[in-house]
Design an enzyme around this catalytic site. Structure first.
Site, short mmCIF file in Angstrom:
data_model
loop_
_atom_site.label_atom_id
_atom_site.label_comp_id
_atom_site.label_asym_id
_atom_site.label_seq_id
_atom_site.Cartn_x
_atom_site.Cartn_y
_atom_site.Cartn_z
N LYS A 13 -12.90 16.47 -3.90
CA LYS A 13 -12.12 17.61 -3.94
C LYS A 13 -12.92 18.64 -2.75
O LYS A 13 -13.96 19.11 -2.94
CB LYS A 13 -12.41 18.34 -5.33
CG LYS A 13 -11.71 19.48 -5.39
CD LYS A 13 -11.94 20.16 -7.13
CE LYS A 13 -11.36 21.23 -7.37
NZ LYS A 13 -11.59 21.82 -8.83
N TYR B 115 0.77 -1.34 0.06
CA TYR B 115 0.18 0.14 -0.29
C TYR B 115 0.69 1.28 -0.03
O TYR B 115 0.33 2.46 -0.47
CB TYR B 115 -1.18 -0.02 1.19
CG TYR B 115 -0.44 -0.21 2.53
CD1 TYR B 115 0.36 0.62 3.34
CD2 TYR B 115 -0.54 -1.74 2.93
CE1 TYR B 115 0.61 0.00 4.66
CE2 TYR B 115 -0.43 -1.98 4.12
CZ TYR B 115 0.25 -1.20 5.02
OH TYR B 115 0.92 -1.50 6.16
N GLU C 145 -13.39 12.99 -12.74
CA GLU C 145 -13.84 11.71 -13.70
C GLU C 145 -12.56 11.22 -14.53
O GLU C 145 -12.40 9.97 -14.34
CB GLU C 145 -14.78 12.18 -14.54
CG GLU C 145 -16.30 12.27 -13.95
CD GLU C 145 -16.48 13.60 -13.42
OE1 GLU C 145 -17.37 13.98 -13.15
OE2 GLU C 145 -15.45 14.45 -13.46
#
Length: 118
Positions: A99, A54, A74
């Site tokens: 955001k 990770y 997107e």
């Protein structure tokens, strides 16, 4: 397989947005990732080489979005999902990309995508 690896609240400083002023400053994005991964092998071996790293995934996601400087969340999400599948062999990923502060009345706005087969 129902196993997964999680990375939550990954903060990325990058250029993001469609407005002219947004292309001149960095803003913070927050990513939450869930990636299908068979955790039985690293669970039995206790060897990091058998696990989905990770730390490496986090570094790659940050680097990807910093280099990409997407106009749209997107687009950023699609590119990150593709990178995770191609470079790390993740068969399925759920990615939330947010955001904070983009809409004054909301804590954050964002997108959530799922790609691949779980």
């Amino acid at each position: 397989m129902a196993d997964s690896v999680l990375i939550e609240g990954l903060m990325i400083e990058t250029v993001v947005g469609v407005y002219d002023w947004e292309r001149e400053v960095t803003q913070t994005l927050v990513a939450d990732l869930e990636m299908a991964w068979d955790n039985r092998v690293p669970g039995a071996s206790d060897n990091v080489a058998d696990a989905l790293d990770y730390a490496l995934v986090s570094d790659r996601v940050v680097g990807c979005l910093q280099q990409l400087q997407p106009k749209l969340l997107e687009h950023g999400a699609e590119v990150v999902a593709r990178v995770l599948q191609q470079e790390f062999g993740v068969g399925w990923v759920r990615l939330k990309l947010r955001k904070p502060g983009a809409v004054p009345a909301a804590q954050s706005v964002g997108v959530c995508i799922e790609r691949g087969v779980r």
